[in-house]
Design a protein around this motif. Structure first.
Motif, short mmCIF file in Angstrom:
data_model
loop_
_atom_site.label_atom_id
_atom_site.label_comp_id
_atom_site.label_asym_id
_atom_site.label_seq_id
_atom_site.Cartn_x
_atom_site.Cartn_y
_atom_site.Cartn_z
N ASP A 35 0.86 -1.18 0.00
CA ASP A 35 0.00 0.00 0.00
C ASP A 35 0.90 1.24 0.00
O ASP A 35 1.83 1.34 0.80
CB ASP A 35 -0.89 0.01 1.24
N ARG A 36 0.62 2.18 -0.90
CA ARG A 36 1.47 3.37 -0.99
C ARG A 36 1.25 4.33 0.17
O ARG A 36 2.13 5.10 0.53
CB ARG A 36 1.17 4.11 -2.31
N VAL A 37 0.05 4.30 0.73
CA VAL A 37 -0.37 5.27 1.74
C VAL A 37 -1.02 4.50 2.90
O VAL A 37 -1.58 3.44 2.69
CB VAL A 37 -1.40 6.23 1.12
N LEU A 115 -8.19 12.72 -0.97
CA LEU A 115 -6.78 12.98 -1.22
C LEU A 115 -6.69 14.34 -1.92
O LEU A 115 -7.33 14.56 -2.95
CB LEU A 115 -6.23 11.88 -2.12
N LEU A 116 -5.89 15.26 -1.38
CA LEU A 116 -5.87 16.63 -1.88
C LEU A 116 -4.72 16.94 -2.83
O LEU A 116 -4.64 18.05 -3.36
CB LEU A 116 -5.80 17.61 -0.70
N SER A 117 -3.81 16.01 -3.02
CA SER A 117 -2.69 16.27 -3.93
C SER A 117 -2.19 14.95 -4.48
O SER A 117 -2.65 13.88 -4.08
CB SER A 117 -1.55 16.99 -3.21
N ASP A 118 -1.24 15.04 -5.38
CA ASP A 118 -0.58 13.81 -5.84
C ASP A 118 0.08 13.14 -4.64
O ASP A 118 0.50 13.80 -3.70
CB ASP A 118 0.49 14.13 -6.88
N VAL A 119 0.20 11.83 -4.72
CA VAL A 119 0.90 11.10 -3.66
C VAL A 119 2.40 11.26 -3.87
O VAL A 119 2.90 11.01 -4.97
CB VAL A 119 0.51 9.61 -3.70
N PRO A 120 3.13 11.71 -2.83
CA PRO A 120 4.59 11.82 -2.98
C PRO A 120 5.19 10.45 -3.31
O PRO A 120 4.69 9.42 -2.88
CB PRO A 120 5.06 12.30 -1.60
N ALA A 121 6.28 10.46 -4.07
CA ALA A 121 6.96 9.21 -4.39
C ALA A 121 7.66 8.66 -3.16
O ALA A 121 8.02 9.40 -2.25
CB ALA A 121 7.98 9.45 -5.50
N ALA A 122 7.86 7.35 -3.12
CA ALA A 122 8.62 6.74 -2.03
C ALA A 122 10.00 7.38 -2.01
O ALA A 122 10.60 7.61 -3.05
CB ALA A 122 8.72 5.24 -2.24
N GLY A 123 10.49 7.65 -0.83
CA GLY A 123 11.72 8.40 -0.70
C GLY A 123 11.44 9.85 -0.38
O GLY A 123 12.27 10.55 0.15
N ARG A 125 11.00 12.63 -2.04
CA ARG A 125 11.57 13.81 -2.70
C ARG A 125 10.86 14.17 -3.99
O ARG A 125 10.70 15.32 -4.30
CB ARG A 125 13.04 13.60 -2.98
N GLU A 126 10.44 13.19 -4.73
CA GLU A 126 9.83 13.45 -6.02
C GLU A 126 8.35 13.12 -5.97
O GLU A 126 7.90 12.36 -5.14
CB GLU A 126 10.48 12.58 -7.11
N ARG A 127 7.62 13.70 -6.90
CA ARG A 127 6.20 13.39 -7.01
C ARG A 127 5.97 12.58 -8.27
O ARG A 127 6.65 12.76 -9.25
CB ARG A 127 5.38 14.68 -7.07
N ILE A 128 5.02 11.67 -8.17
CA ILE A 128 4.70 10.87 -9.36
C ILE A 128 3.28 11.16 -9.79
O ILE A 128 2.52 11.74 -9.06
CB ILE A 128 4.87 9.37 -9.09
#
Ligand code: FES
Length: 128
Positions: A35-37, A115-123, A125-128
């Motif tokens: 699960d990402r979140v 969910l109010l924004s893109d899910v941050p990438a694992a790590g 730092r970056e957004r996917i």
């Protein structure tokens, strides 16, 4: 496009509030085996975090939807025992003490967790 219009476009339903046990946790947005979140519910409040421990960037749970200590008072990463504050995501004990989980912006409205924004990438730092 205004910032408000942009924010509206990325809103999506994460789950219904009543699908999270009060005082419990749940993993969401499954990708592959993980699960990402994950979300933690305390009454009408929901705290959503990226399922990515700052220690070694692994998922935190020991089994499906189990992200909390036995008494439900803190988030625990079961890989190496890091402990995190539910509300702030601050790690207060364990190998990544002083670091933070990555917050996933959400809002509870009419019994629905958005969910109010893109899910941050694992790590974190970056957004996917
Ligand atoms: S990966 Fe979470 S404590 Fe090591």
């Amino acid at each position: 496009m205004s910032a408000a219009e942009a924010a509206t476009q990325v809103q999506q339903v994460l789950c219904r509030l009543d699908e999270i046990p009060d005082g419990g946790s749940r993993g969401l947005l499954r990708q592959g085996l993980d699960d990402r979140v994950f979300v933690v519910r305390q009454g009408g409040e929901v705290f959503a975090w990226l399922n990515d421990c700052p220690h070694q960037h692994r998922p935190l749970e020991y089994r499906q939807d189990r992200f909390l200590s036995g008494d439900g008072s803190r988030i625990v990463c079961y890989a190496h025992g890091a402990h995190f504050d539910i509300r702030s995501g601050h790690c207060f004990a364990g190998p990544c003490e002083g670091e933070h989980l990555v917050r996933v912006p959400t809002q509870v409205k009419d019994g629905v967790v958005w969910l109010l924004s893109d899910v941050p990438a694992a790590g974190g730092r970056e957004r996917i």
